[in-house]
Design an enzyme around this catalytic site. Sequence first.
Site, PDB file in Angstrom:
ATOM      1  CE  LYS A 199      19.077 -13.999   0.147  1.00 13.53           C
ATOM      2  NZ  LYS A 199      20.342 -14.073   0.865  1.00 13.53           N
ATOM      3  NE  ARG A 225      -2.335  -0.820   3.686  1.00  9.78           N
ATOM      4  CZ  ARG A 225      -2.092  -1.881   4.467  1.00  9.78           C
ATOM      5  NH1 ARG A 225      -2.384  -3.098   4.016  1.00  9.78           N
ATOM      6  NH2 ARG A 225      -1.544  -1.741   5.648  1.00  9.78           N
ATOM      7  CE1 TYR A 235      17.327 -13.029   3.349  1.00  6.35           C
ATOM      8  CE2 TYR A 235      18.785 -12.507   5.173  1.00  6.35           C
ATOM      9  CZ  TYR A 235      18.588 -13.051   3.933  1.00  6.35           C
ATOM     10  OH  TYR A 235      19.638 -13.628   3.259  1.00  6.35           O
ATOM     11  CD  GLU A 272      19.583 -16.072  -2.227  1.00  7.15           C
ATOM     12  OE1 GLU A 272      19.815 -16.654  -1.147  1.00  7.15           O
ATOM     13  OE2 GLU A 272      20.332 -15.204  -2.709  1.00  7.15           O
ATOM     14  CG  ASP A 273      17.526 -20.187  -1.323  1.00  6.04           C
ATOM     15  OD1 ASP A 273      18.704 -20.203  -0.933  1.00  6.04           O
ATOM     16  OD2 ASP A 273      16.600 -19.740  -0.624  1.00  6.04           O
ATOM     17  NE  ARG A 289      20.675 -24.899  -1.268  1.00  4.64           N
ATOM     18  CZ  ARG A 289      20.878 -24.114  -0.219  1.00  4.64           C
ATOM     19  NH1 ARG A 289      20.625 -24.539   1.005  1.00  4.64           N
ATOM     20  NH2 ARG A 289      21.318 -22.884  -0.384  1.00  4.64           N
ATOM     21  CB  ALA A 321      30.659 -31.532   1.692  1.00  2.07           C
ATOM     22  CG  ASN A 333      24.055 -28.252  -2.685  1.00  3.65           C
ATOM     23  OD1 ASN A 333      23.728 -27.120  -2.356  1.00  3.65           O
ATOM     24  ND2 ASN A 333      24.280 -29.208  -1.816  1.00  3.65           N
ATOM     25  CG  ASP A 375      23.585 -14.159  -0.791  1.00  2.00           C
ATOM     26  OD1 ASP A 375      24.592 -13.483  -0.545  1.00  2.00           O
ATOM     27  OD2 ASP A 375      22.699 -14.388   0.048  1.00  2.00           O
ATOM     28  CG  ASP A 376      22.140 -19.753  -1.657  1.00  2.75           C
ATOM     29  OD1 ASP A 376      21.613 -19.341  -0.624  1.00  2.75           O
ATOM     30  OD2 ASP A 376      21.552 -19.805  -2.749  1.00  2.75           O
ATOM     31  CD  GLU A 436      23.884 -23.799  -3.018  1.00  9.79           C
ATOM     32  OE1 GLU A 436      23.952 -22.688  -3.578  1.00  9.79           O
ATOM     33  OE2 GLU A 436      22.978 -24.608  -3.234  1.00  9.79           O
ATOM     34  CB  ALA A 437      26.567 -22.881   2.487  1.00 12.23           C
ATOM     35  CG  ASN A 480      19.551 -19.131   7.875  1.00 10.02           C
ATOM     36  OD1 ASN A 480      19.500 -18.659   9.005  1.00 10.02           O
ATOM     37  ND2 ASN A 480      20.419 -18.718   6.963  1.00 10.02           N
TER      38      ASN A 480
END
Length: 556
Positions: free
Chosen positions: A164, A72, A93, A236-237, A146, A293, A240, A259-260, A295-296, A398
């Site tokens: 984001k 709005r 977030y 993003e997400d 993911r 083990a 892997n 970002d991951d 992507e992060a 997270n």
Amino acid sequence: CFSCFEMLQFSLNGQGMAFSLSERQVLGIHGLLPPKVETQDLQAMQVRTYFKYLLTSSFSPRYIYLMGIQERNERLFYRVLMEDIEELMPIVYTPTVGLACTHYGHIFRRPKGLFISILDKGHIRSILDNWPETNVSAVVVTDGERILGLGDLGVYGMGIPVGKLCLYTACAGIRPEKCLPVVIDVGTNNETLLKDPLYMGLYQERDRSQAYDDLIDEFMEAVVEKYGQDTLIQFEDFGNHNAFRFLRKYREKYCTFNDDIQGTAAVALAGLLAAQRAIGKPITEHRVLFLGAGEAALGIANLIVMAMIEKGMTQAEAREKIWLYDKDGLLVKGRSQETDSNQEAFVHDSPGTVQTFLDAVNTLKPTAIIGAGRLFTHDVIKTMGTLNERPVIFALSNPTNKAECTAEDAYTLTDGRCLFASGSPFGPVTLNDGRVYTPGQGNNAYIFPGVALAVVLSGVRHISDTVFLEATLAEQLTDKELKEGRLYPPLSNIREVSLQMAVKVVEFVYANGMAFRYPEPMDKEGFVRATVWDTEYDSFEPDTYDWPGVNFSPKK
């Protein structure tokens, strides 16, 4: 006269997701709604379900209320968010945005962002043309495979790009109309969603054929053709395998980052460098054990290696300091399970018999453990406290309920000696003797908004990992904050943190020939701060003014 987009947004003669495919295409609103075409019967059922949901759900009504304000009155939304970001960031977030994605079909009110399905292959440019803003600088895109630690949520993953980009604006002052959230719907393997009558995406399993790759290729080409070569595209997400694959494929061709992989790596490295200040142990003396083990973990590991090389180690020496433990055990040579090509750099000779993560801790004696799975048991934490005077424990998964351990466990079981950080927020911890520790939140929001602002302003066309090596935070922490247990600045300071980071990255990319926007600004800080969007309302009055002292009567 209202545009088709305004008709959709304000429901003037609109019918929401009941527009047929042909109506959407003729009206120029295709892509502005989720792919599913609904009947009015289904919409009525959704309303009734939502009413019952409000009575029984534990999901935060604050998220729904805040997102309603954004719909709005965007400027008011960002003013409130910026002025109370420490309290409200966990709502817009992590961790709340993860819950919002899982409840997306129940809380859906108005569409946000662009929805592109695999059935739109060959027509992505026309869908981009339906987006009402023509001057987009930053795109955040997901395929929903993911989402945080929640798995495959399909088209419901739209909550992540929306969240984001909220932080692009709130933290770094990037104008909201220059930001475009996108979800690419190629199906989902989530059986619950495929059986849910309220699911808003395609009712099909994920397409993993060449058509998927062709769709992503077309999307990247269409974005650059529409908005320019220096348009930032943040992945993003993604799953892997695809995350690494697309990063390798596109990083030298487009202005893109994941970002991951890279944002998480930068924020974890920033925490380690802050720990270095607290305990006086240089990063080259750390031995780091990862739980996970994917992507992060691999993104963090590679950036730590780069930081160690910068301090004088060889690549081989640095990699020997990094160990990874996944669902099949420690990554060592000769184990029966295959390792991914992305993991090969961190596969070592076996150190002996290691059957559990606790065994790995006892055998390898790491100075830091960084996690992506809830296996930081009490025994693991106690052992870290026995092996190290100041153990480093990063529980980065997270949302909060997926964290490897709680802040209370970490501080209590190490008698307050650990240096702790988490991916989602934990409150202050008070020990029995009255000492109070404030856990650091290793939130990617400390990294990606400032990096994005710098990239957009300087016209960077390819984002090197060295940019993320430059995006450190340790110097922005005070000694007092370190003594409180913080490894990151307070979230209440994140706007200033992001702007200082943007200045640092702008200086770096111009000094290293990565910037393509000229003339180069001499005052980099002034250049960055002058572009920051503010929440003051625009005046809709025309330029009116008086002519003081003018006499319109003729001389007598």
